[in-house]
Design an enzyme around this catalytic site. Structure first.
Site, PDB file in Angstrom:
ATOM      1  N   CYS A   1       0.839  -1.195   0.000  1.00  0.00           N
ATOM      2  CA  CYS A   1       0.000   0.000   0.000  1.00  0.00           C
ATOM      3  C   CYS A   1       0.880   1.253   0.000  1.00  0.00           C
ATOM      4  O   CYS A   1       1.707   1.429  -0.892  1.00  0.00           O
ATOM      5  CB  CYS A   1      -0.966  -0.063   1.175  1.00  0.00           C
TER       6      CYS A   1
ATOM      7  N   ASP B   1      -8.532  -3.521  -7.482  1.00  0.00           N
ATOM      8  CA  ASP B   1      -8.115  -2.511  -6.505  1.00  0.00           C
ATOM      9  C   ASP B   1      -8.544  -1.128  -6.995  1.00  0.00           C
ATOM     10  O   ASP B   1      -8.002  -0.631  -7.990  1.00  0.00           O
ATOM     11  CB  ASP B   1      -6.597  -2.571  -6.345  1.00  0.00           C
TER      12      ASP B   1
ATOM     13  N   HIS C   1      -7.660  -4.604  -3.112  1.00  0.00           N
ATOM     14  CA  HIS C   1      -6.590  -3.923  -2.387  1.00  0.00           C
ATOM     15  C   HIS C   1      -6.370  -4.627  -1.055  1.00  0.00           C
ATOM     16  O   HIS C   1      -7.302  -5.122  -0.438  1.00  0.00           O
ATOM     17  CB  HIS C   1      -6.982  -2.462  -2.143  1.00  0.00           C
TER      18      HIS C   1
END
Length: 250
Positions: free
Chosen positions: A126, A185, A216
Site C-alpha cells: 500500500c 483494486d 486492495h
C-alpha cells in the site's frame, strides 16, 4: 529457521529520531537486509507477521515507523475509520523528501549493522509499496518488492507539502523492482497501472510485473479482503525475487 523479533532502535534522521523494529534469524552470521515499509497504520500485527516470514527466510528485516515526526514512538493506528483517516492525512502532510532522508539514514545504519552483509532490498504494501519503490531509487538498493503501491500514478504522496516526484525519478532505479497489483483494486485502477508500467518502459528499467484478480490489501492476513491462495503464490514470487538479487554476490 528460528528468529527473534524483540529488537528495536531509534535512528537519527534530519526530521527527528525514527524508531525501527527488527526481525532476524537467531543464527550467527550476516544476512541481506530488507526495509519493510508498512501501510498507513505503521507497525501492525499483520506487518510484524510479514516481517517474521521474511526473517524466517534468512533476511534481516527493518520496519521503520514512517510517521515518526507526527506520532510518538510505538504508535500503531487501528484498522478502523479514525485510524484510516489519521493515516491518510499523514501521508499527505509528510513531505516525500522526508521519506528520502529517512531511507538514507536507515540504509546507512543497516550497512553498518554487524548482522548485515551490506546487500539491501525493500518491500512494501500500500503506502509502503510506494515507499519501497521510492527508497529503491537509492543506488545501493538491489531489489524492491512493491505490493499495490498507492499514490504513485497520481503523484500525491506528500500532497499538502508539494507532492512527489517518484514517477519522474524512475530513471534513477538501478536494482530490479517487482510490482504486484490486484485488478479489482480501486486505488490503482487500470489507467493507473498502465501509467506506471508505461513509465517503467519509457525509462528502460528492469522490473517484474504481476496482476492478479484480487482486491486492495489482499496480502493482509485476517482482513476481509485477504486472499490466502494469492498471498501464498505472490509471496513465493517475492521471495524468489529477493533471493535472486540479494543472496548472490554482486
Amino acid at each position: 529457521m528460528l528468529i527473534r523479533t524483540d529488537e528495536q532502535a531509534d535512528i537519527g534522521t534530519p526530521t527527528g529520531e525514527m524508531r525501527v523494529h527488527l526481525a532476524r534469524p537467531t543464527a550467527e552470521g550476516r544476512f541481506a537486509a530488507i526495509v519493510l515499509y508498512s501501510e498507513i497504520y505503521q507497525i501492525t500485527d499483520p506487518i510484524r507477521r510479514l516481517a517474521a516470514q521474511l526473517a524466517g527466510e534468512g533476511f534481516l528485516v527493518a520496519m521503520p515507523e514512517v510517521y515518526h515526526e507526527h506520532e510518538p514512538p510505538g504508535t500503531v493506528l487501528a484498522y478502523d475509520t479514525p485510524g484510516t483517516e489519521r493515516g491518510n492525512a499523514l501521508k499527505f502532510v509528510k513531505p516525500a523528501t522526508a521519506h528520502d532522508t529517512d531511507a538514507r539514514a536507515l540504509f546507512d545504519w543497516l550497512e553498518a549493522h554487524p548482522a548485515c552483509t551490506g546487500a539491501l532490498g525493500t518491500f512494501g504494501v500500500c503506502l509502503g509499496g510506494h515507499l519501497a519503490l521510492r527508497a529503491s531509487l537509492d543506488p545501493r538498493v538491489r531489489a524492491a518488492v512493491c505490493f499495490y503501491p498507492t499514490d504513485l500514478h497520481t503523484r500525491t504522496l506528500g500532497r499538502d507539502a508539494g507532492g512527489d516526484d517518484t514517477m519522474a525519478r524512475i530513471d534513477e532505479l538501478r536494482g530490479e523492482a517487482m510490482l504486484v497489483f490486484g485488478r479489482q483494486d480501486p486505488h490503482v485502477p487500470f489507467a493507473g497501472r498502465s501509467a506506471i508500467r508505461e513509465r517503467l518502459e519509457e525509462a528502460g528499467r528492469s522490473y517484474t510485473w504481476f496482476e492478479v484478480n484480487a482486491q486492495h490489501a489482499f496480502l493482509r492476513d485476517g482482513a476481509p479482503r485477504f486472499d490466502a491462495a494469492l498471498a501464498r503464490l505472490s509471496m513465493g514470487w517475492a521471495l524468489a525475487h529477493l533471493s535472486r538479487w540479494l543472496t548472490p554476490p554482486r
